[in-house]
Every structure is written in C-alpha cells, then in structure tokens.
Write a protein that holds these residues in place. Structure first.
Motif, mmCIF file in Angstrom:
data_model
loop_
_atom_site.group_PDB
_atom_site.id
_atom_site.type_symbol
_atom_site.label_atom_id
_atom_site.label_comp_id
_atom_site.label_asym_id
_atom_site.label_seq_id
_atom_site.Cartn_x
_atom_site.Cartn_y
_atom_site.Cartn_z
ATOM 1 N N UNK A 21 0.841 -1.197 0.000
ATOM 2 C CA UNK A 21 0.000 0.000 0.000
ATOM 3 C C UNK A 21 0.876 1.246 0.000
ATOM 4 N N UNK A 22 0.548 2.203 -0.880
ATOM 5 C CA UNK A 22 1.282 3.466 -0.918
ATOM 6 C C UNK A 22 0.289 4.614 -1.023
ATOM 7 N N UNK A 23 0.758 5.796 -0.670
ATOM 8 C CA UNK A 23 -0.085 6.976 -0.765
ATOM 9 C C UNK A 23 0.326 7.852 -1.935
ATOM 10 N N UNK A 24 0.028 9.129 -1.843
ATOM 11 C CA UNK A 24 0.407 10.057 -2.904
ATOM 12 C C UNK A 24 -0.318 9.760 -4.203
ATOM 13 N N UNK A 25 0.354 9.972 -5.344
ATOM 14 C CA UNK A 25 -0.315 9.777 -6.641
ATOM 15 C C UNK A 25 -0.727 8.338 -6.913
ATOM 16 N N UNK A 26 -0.149 7.383 -6.181
ATOM 17 C CA UNK A 26 -0.472 5.968 -6.400
ATOM 18 C C UNK A 26 -1.479 5.426 -5.392
ATOM 19 N N UNK A 27 -2.023 6.282 -4.556
ATOM 20 C CA UNK A 27 -2.942 5.805 -3.521
ATOM 21 C C UNK A 27 -4.154 5.106 -4.156
ATOM 22 N N UNK A 28 -4.423 3.912 -3.682
ATOM 23 C CA UNK A 28 -5.544 3.133 -4.193
ATOM 24 C C UNK A 28 -5.257 2.367 -5.463
ATOM 25 N N UNK A 29 -4.065 2.573 -6.056
ATOM 26 C CA UNK A 29 -3.730 1.892 -7.315
ATOM 27 C C UNK A 29 -3.196 0.492 -7.040
ATOM 28 N N UNK A 30 -3.400 -0.402 -8.010
ATOM 29 C CA UNK A 30 -2.802 -1.743 -7.943
ATOM 30 C C UNK A 30 -1.365 -1.622 -8.415
ATOM 31 N N UNK A 31 -0.420 -1.828 -7.484
ATOM 32 C CA UNK A 31 0.995 -1.694 -7.810
ATOM 33 C C UNK A 31 1.721 -3.002 -7.571
ATOM 34 N N UNK A 32 2.779 -3.207 -8.334
ATOM 35 C CA UNK A 32 3.729 -4.266 -8.045
ATOM 36 C C UNK A 32 5.127 -3.687 -8.197
ATOM 37 N N UNK A 33 6.102 -4.382 -7.655
ATOM 38 C CA UNK A 33 7.503 -4.025 -7.863
ATOM 39 C C UNK A 33 8.100 -5.041 -8.824
ATOM 40 N N UNK A 34 8.711 -4.544 -9.885
ATOM 41 C CA UNK A 34 9.343 -5.397 -10.889
ATOM 42 C C UNK A 34 10.850 -5.202 -10.817
ATOM 43 N N UNK A 35 11.565 -6.289 -10.585
ATOM 44 C CA UNK A 35 13.033 -6.228 -10.557
ATOM 45 C C UNK A 35 13.582 -6.935 -11.792
ATOM 46 N N UNK A 36 14.264 -6.155 -12.625
ATOM 47 C CA UNK A 36 14.912 -6.684 -13.820
ATOM 48 C C UNK A 36 16.417 -6.664 -13.616
ATOM 49 N N UNK A 37 17.128 -7.333 -14.519
ATOM 50 C CA UNK A 37 18.592 -7.318 -14.503
ATOM 51 C C UNK A 37 19.073 -6.425 -15.637
ATOM 52 N N UNK A 38 19.945 -5.477 -15.319
ATOM 53 C CA UNK A 38 20.416 -4.530 -16.318
ATOM 54 C C UNK A 38 20.982 -5.217 -17.549
ATOM 55 N N UNK A 39 20.526 -4.818 -18.730
ATOM 56 C CA UNK A 39 20.971 -5.454 -19.969
ATOM 57 C C UNK A 39 22.472 -5.310 -20.156
ATOM 58 N N UNK A 40 23.027 -4.192 -19.740
ATOM 59 C CA UNK A 40 24.469 -3.966 -19.879
ATOM 60 C C UNK A 40 25.220 -4.143 -18.564
ATOM 61 N N UNK A 41 24.623 -3.634 -17.487
ATOM 62 C CA UNK A 41 25.336 -3.644 -16.204
ATOM 63 C C UNK A 41 25.284 -4.996 -15.497
ATOM 64 N N UNK A 42 24.207 -5.759 -15.723
ATOM 65 C CA UNK A 42 24.028 -7.016 -15.012
ATOM 66 C C UNK A 42 23.596 -6.829 -13.566
#
Length: 287
Positions: A21-42
């Motif tokens: 749950x978060x407030x501000x502009x995202x309050x009430x929105x369905x959010x997820x956290x996506x963790x990717x691996x940097x294409x160049x940095x790894x």
C-alpha cells in the motif's frame, strides 16, 4: 533523473513497509515491484509499476507516459527475461513475455478499457506500446516434498526440465507452421525467444553456482569423487557451448529446432547422471 530515482526509491520503501500500500499519486492503485537485470550492467533494478490481470497473470504496460522510447526496464527484460515480482502479499520469479501482433492489440484494448489513460499515452507516440505478461515460473516440486539440499537440487532440475520442454514445444510449433507455409524457415516469436533466454540464463547460473560452491565443497568432503566432478565440469562446458549456439540461432532462425534437441539430449543425460551420484551424498548431509 536523480529526482525521479529518488521518487521511485521512496515509493518502493513505502510499498515494502506497508504490504504493497502506498499513498500520494499511487494511492488506491494496484501496484507491483518489478526487478529486472540490467541489460548492460548485469545489476538488479527495481521499479514500481501499475498492473492489471489477464486471468491470474499480471500485465504491465511499457508506456513511459507516452514517450517515444521504451522504458529501461523493458529493454532489460528483453535481454534477461527472468524477473522478480513483488505484490503486497508475495514475491516470486517470473518470465517476462511481451505480447505480439493481434494478441498485443487484444490485451492493450483490455488495458485501455480498465485504464483509459494508457490509450492517451499511445496517442502521444508512434511506437507501439508493449504489454508484458509476467508469467510465474513453474516450481517443479521435489518427489515427496523432499527437503534439504537434495530437495533443492531436484526442484531446480525439475524447473529446468519443465522450461526446456516448453522451449521444445514452442520450437516444434514454429517448425510445423513453417512446414504449413512451405518455406521451411521457423519463426522465432517473442514467446519462444523469452522462454529460451530465461531457460539459458537460469541454467548458466545454476551450473556456475555448482562449479563455484557446491562441487568444491562436496569434493573436499568426498575426495574419492574427484574424477566424477571432473566429468561434470567437462559436461558443463559442453552444455555451455550448446547454449551459446542455441542463443545465436535465435537470430539466425535456421537450425534452431535441431540445436534445441541436441541440448535437450545432452542436458537430460547430464541431469540424470548428476542426480544418480549426488542425491545419496546430499541426502546424507541433511538440511
């Protein structure tokens, strides 16, 4: 850019502290956290994203608020499709699968019906805004829910077998379509490409982990098995070469199915031999 990164970091911290749950502009929105691996940095990169669901599968949209370039996280998942997903209640690994063609259009229309703002973003840019399904990876259970290191090895091997079988199935579908067209050239669609890369990256990581950690430890405990570990090391190098050839064939298209079958034969034999020799040793170690 630094202020945007700081904003994201605050949202991520609030998300993790409050079960999604978060407030501000995202309050009430369905959010997820996506963790990717940097294409160049790894290196890992985490971003908060709004999402919808197609059945039980989360969908994220690479809108970048209608900018003319795809967001960095989208480029990352094209290079390395295995991602981590966090919702308010769980965290899991997924394969990121961008939709293509008519399927993308169908999903984007579904997204716009639920969130009309995405339609406005598409009107701002000439690029086709991608829709990405985050398909949870198949967790193959170990026989009889076996625990300890032996259970973990069986679970990883089971996942690799499932993913390879899926890649083979997608490759066979492409070959059949090529036969029906009569041109003999199999199409490498996004689904096949992403599953193939996800499988290859996971297999590479698994073998590196064994070579750097598990095998040296076991050899120290069981020096009489030294020659067996030398054979496994040689098999890892053969499989690594076949993986590289398979990934190159994603661009060349020709010969892909044959390379999948050869890698499948080599890997299945390798996993069977490894399990036959290592499982009794690992079971003796317990947890």
């Amino acid at each position: 850019m630094s202020s945007f990164n700081g904003f994201n970091e605050n949202v991520i911290a609030e998300f993790r502290a409050n079960a999604g749950k978060v407030g501000g502009p995202f309050e009430g929105a369905e959010l997820l956290l996506l963790t990717t691996t940097g294409a160049r940095s790894g290196t890992p990169h985490t971003v908060p994203l709004g999402y919808l669901r197609d059945g039980g599968t989360p969908l994220v949209v690479a809108s970048a608020a209608g900018a003319d370039r795809h967001p960095a996280w989208y480029h990352n998942l094209l290079a390395r499709p295995l991602v981590r997903v966090e919702t308010g209640t769980e965290e899991y690994e997924a394969v990121a699968l961008p939709a293509a063609g008519a399927r993308r259009d169908e999903l984007f229309a579904q997204v716009v019906r639920a969130e009309p703002g995405y339609g406005e973003y598409q009107e701002r840019t000439a690029r086709v805004i991608p829709v990405v399904a985050l398909q949870r990876t198949h967790e193959a259970p170990a026989p009889e829910e076996e625990g300890g290191i032996a259970g973990k090895l069986l679970s990883v091997h089971g996942w690799l077998r499932v993913q390879l079988a899926h890649v083979r199935e997608l490759a066979a579908d492409g070959a059949r379509e090529a036969g029906a067209r009569g041109d003999g050239v199999a199409s490498i669609g996004l689904q096949l490409r992403q599953h193939c890369l996800a499988f290859c990256h996971a297999l590479e990581f698994h073998h590196r982990s064994e070579d750097a950690g598990l095998f040296p430890y076991l050899e120290q405990q069981h020096p009489h098995m030294r020659e067996f570990f030398r054979r496994l090391d040689a098999e890892h190098r053969v499989i690594a070469r076949l993986q590289e050839e398979l990934v190159r064939a994603l661009g060349a298209r020709e010969g892909f199915s044959e390379r999948v079958e050869r890698l499948s034969r080599e890997l299945e034999g390798h996993l069977d031999r490894e399990e036959a020799q290592l499982l009794p040793v690992l079971r003796a170690l317990g947890a």
